[in-house]
Design a protein around this motif. Structure first.
Motif, PDB file in Angstrom:
ATOM      1  N   ARG A   6       0.850  -1.096   0.116  1.00  0.00           N
ATOM      2  CA  ARG A   6       0.093   0.132   0.043  1.00  0.00           C
ATOM      3  C   ARG A   6       0.796   1.283  -0.088  1.00  0.00           C
ATOM      4  N   LEU A   7       0.191   2.245  -0.377  1.00  0.00           N
ATOM      5  CA  LEU A   7       1.099   3.476  -0.351  1.00  0.00           C
ATOM      6  C   LEU A   7       1.629   3.875   1.034  1.00  0.00           C
ATOM      7  N   ASN A   8       1.217   3.355   2.129  1.00  0.00           N
ATOM      8  CA  ASN A   8       1.699   3.747   3.472  1.00  0.00           C
ATOM      9  C   ASN A   8       2.777   2.749   3.874  1.00  0.00           C
ATOM     10  N   GLY A   9       2.912   2.022   2.954  1.00  0.00           N
ATOM     11  CA  GLY A   9       4.112   0.971   3.257  1.00  0.00           C
ATOM     12  C   GLY A   9       3.671  -0.540   3.804  1.00  0.00           C
ATOM     13  N   SER A  10       2.699  -0.657   3.874  1.00  0.00           N
ATOM     14  CA  SER A  10       1.950  -2.014   4.649  1.00  0.00           C
ATOM     15  C   SER A  10       1.995  -2.970   3.458  1.00  0.00           C
ATOM     16  N   ILE A  11       2.328  -3.980   3.957  1.00  0.00           N
ATOM     17  CA  ILE A  11       2.405  -5.177   2.743  1.00  0.00           C
ATOM     18  C   ILE A  11       1.138  -5.998   2.975  1.00  0.00           C
ATOM     19  N   PHE A  12       0.444  -6.553   1.974  1.00  0.00           N
ATOM     20  CA  PHE A  12      -0.738  -7.308   1.895  1.00  0.00           C
ATOM     21  C   PHE A  12      -0.854  -8.318   0.827  1.00  0.00           C
ATOM     22  N   THR A  21      -9.102  -4.658 -13.567  1.00  0.00           N
ATOM     23  CA  THR A  21      -8.091  -3.898 -14.039  1.00  0.00           C
ATOM     24  C   THR A  21      -7.107  -3.255 -13.066  1.00  0.00           C
ATOM     25  N   VAL A  22      -6.035  -2.867 -13.953  1.00  0.00           N
ATOM     26  CA  VAL A  22      -4.800  -2.188 -13.299  1.00  0.00           C
ATOM     27  C   VAL A  22      -4.546  -1.100 -14.155  1.00  0.00           C
ATOM     28  N   GLU A  23      -4.510   0.183 -13.502  1.00  0.00           N
ATOM     29  CA  GLU A  23      -4.278   1.413 -14.543  1.00  0.00           C
ATOM     30  C   GLU A  23      -3.372   2.039 -13.478  1.00  0.00           C
ATOM     31  N   THR A  24      -2.442   3.054 -14.117  1.00  0.00           N
ATOM     32  CA  THR A  24      -1.692   4.041 -13.560  1.00  0.00           C
ATOM     33  C   THR A  24      -2.284   5.541 -13.673  1.00  0.00           C
ATOM     34  N   THR A  25      -2.471   6.177 -12.530  1.00  0.00           N
ATOM     35  CA  THR A  25      -3.272   7.424 -12.642  1.00  0.00           C
ATOM     36  C   THR A  25      -2.432   8.598 -11.869  1.00  0.00           C
ATOM     37  N   PRO A  26      -1.335   8.760 -11.577  1.00  0.00           N
ATOM     38  CA  PRO A  26      -0.206   8.121 -11.759  1.00  0.00           C
ATOM     39  C   PRO A  26      -0.030   6.994 -10.704  1.00  0.00           C
ATOM     40  N   ASP A  27      -0.801   6.877  -9.579  1.00  0.00           N
ATOM     41  CA  ASP A  27      -0.549   5.852  -8.782  1.00  0.00           C
ATOM     42  C   ASP A  27      -1.052   4.341  -9.316  1.00  0.00           C
ATOM     43  N   THR A  28      -0.594   3.457  -8.995  1.00  0.00           N
ATOM     44  CA  THR A  28      -1.308   2.211  -9.684  1.00  0.00           C
ATOM     45  C   THR A  28      -2.524   1.852  -8.688  1.00  0.00           C
ATOM     46  N   VAL A  29      -3.739   1.655  -9.704  1.00  0.00           N
ATOM     47  CA  VAL A  29      -4.869   1.362  -8.886  1.00  0.00           C
ATOM     48  C   VAL A  29      -5.231   0.174  -9.502  1.00  0.00           C
ATOM     49  N   SER A  33     -13.188  -7.309  -9.067  1.00  0.00           N
ATOM     50  CA  SER A  33     -14.473  -7.613  -9.580  1.00  0.00           C
ATOM     51  C   SER A  33     -15.610  -7.363  -8.616  1.00  0.00           C
ATOM     52  N   ASN A  34     -15.131  -7.481  -7.424  1.00  0.00           N
ATOM     53  CA  ASN A  34     -16.300  -7.176  -6.276  1.00  0.00           C
ATOM     54  C   ASN A  34     -16.206  -5.780  -5.998  1.00  0.00           C
ATOM     55  N   GLY A  35     -15.786  -4.729  -6.755  1.00  0.00           N
ATOM     56  CA  GLY A  35     -15.812  -3.317  -6.634  1.00  0.00           C
ATOM     57  C   GLY A  35     -14.813  -2.666  -5.750  1.00  0.00           C
ATOM     58  N   HIS A  36     -14.068  -3.608  -4.865  1.00  0.00           N
ATOM     59  CA  HIS A  36     -12.789  -3.101  -4.187  1.00  0.00           C
ATOM     60  C   HIS A  36     -11.754  -2.325  -4.835  1.00  0.00           C
ATOM     61  N   ARG A  37     -11.187  -1.329  -4.472  1.00  0.00           N
ATOM     62  CA  ARG A  37     -10.260  -0.566  -5.227  1.00  0.00           C
ATOM     63  C   ARG A  37      -8.894  -0.549  -4.284  1.00  0.00           C
ATOM     64  N   TYR A  38      -7.828  -0.886  -4.661  1.00  0.00           N
ATOM     65  CA  TYR A  38      -6.528  -0.769  -4.031  1.00  0.00           C
ATOM     66  C   TYR A  38      -5.826   0.133  -4.745  1.00  0.00           C
ATOM     67  N   VAL A  39      -5.038   1.195  -4.053  1.00  0.00           N
ATOM     68  CA  VAL A  39      -3.667   1.837  -4.631  1.00  0.00           C
ATOM     69  C   VAL A  39      -2.475   1.130  -3.929  1.00  0.00           C
ATOM     70  N   VAL A  40      -1.734   0.909  -5.170  1.00  0.00           N
ATOM     71  CA  VAL A  40      -0.380   0.254  -4.352  1.00  0.00           C
ATOM     72  C   VAL A  40       0.883   0.876  -4.954  1.00  0.00           C
ATOM     73  N   ARG A  41       1.894   0.854  -4.305  1.00  0.00           N
ATOM     74  CA  ARG A  41       3.263   1.224  -4.618  1.00  0.00           C
ATOM     75  C   ARG A  41       3.897   0.620  -5.862  1.00  0.00           C
ATOM     76  N   GLU A  42       3.653  -0.548  -6.135  1.00  0.00           N
ATOM     77  CA  GLU A  42       4.416  -1.159  -7.541  1.00  0.00           C
ATOM     78  C   GLU A  42       3.716  -0.647  -8.734  1.00  0.00           C
ATOM     79  N   PRO A  43       4.630  -0.504  -9.810  1.00  0.00           N
ATOM     80  CA  PRO A  43       4.017  -0.079 -11.063  1.00  0.00           C
ATOM     81  C   PRO A  43       3.028  -0.958 -11.901  1.00  0.00           C
TER      82      PRO A  43
END
Length: 67
Positions: A6-12, A21-29, A33-43
């Motif tokens: 995650r952006l705060n450094g926690s690993i999950f 879907t995976v997109e860059t906005t510029p963060d990776t989002v 399929s269940n509607g949950h959205r995650y923003v992560v550090r990895e490109p």
């Protein structure tokens, strides 16, 4: 399952089978399929690489198990 940061450094770990879907906005989002959205550090390219590696392991395991 794939490991991400995650952006705060926690690993999950994320169920790669739910990724829609995976997109860059510029963060990776990542949208699941269940509607949950995650923003992560990895490109995006790294997330894609991990999903493909996960799927290869699943397929390899199935082929090995059926022999």
């Amino acid at each position: 399952m794939i490991e991400l940061t995650r952006l705060n450094g926690s690993i999950f770990v994320l169920n790669a089978d739910l990724v829609e879907t995976v997109e860059t906005t510029p963060d990776t989002v990542i949208l699941l399929s269940n509607g949950h959205r995650y923003v992560v550090r990895e490109p995006m390219e790294e997330v894609t690489k991990r999903i493909l590696a996960f799927r290869r392991r699943v397929v390899d395991h199935r082929e090995f198990s059926s022999s």
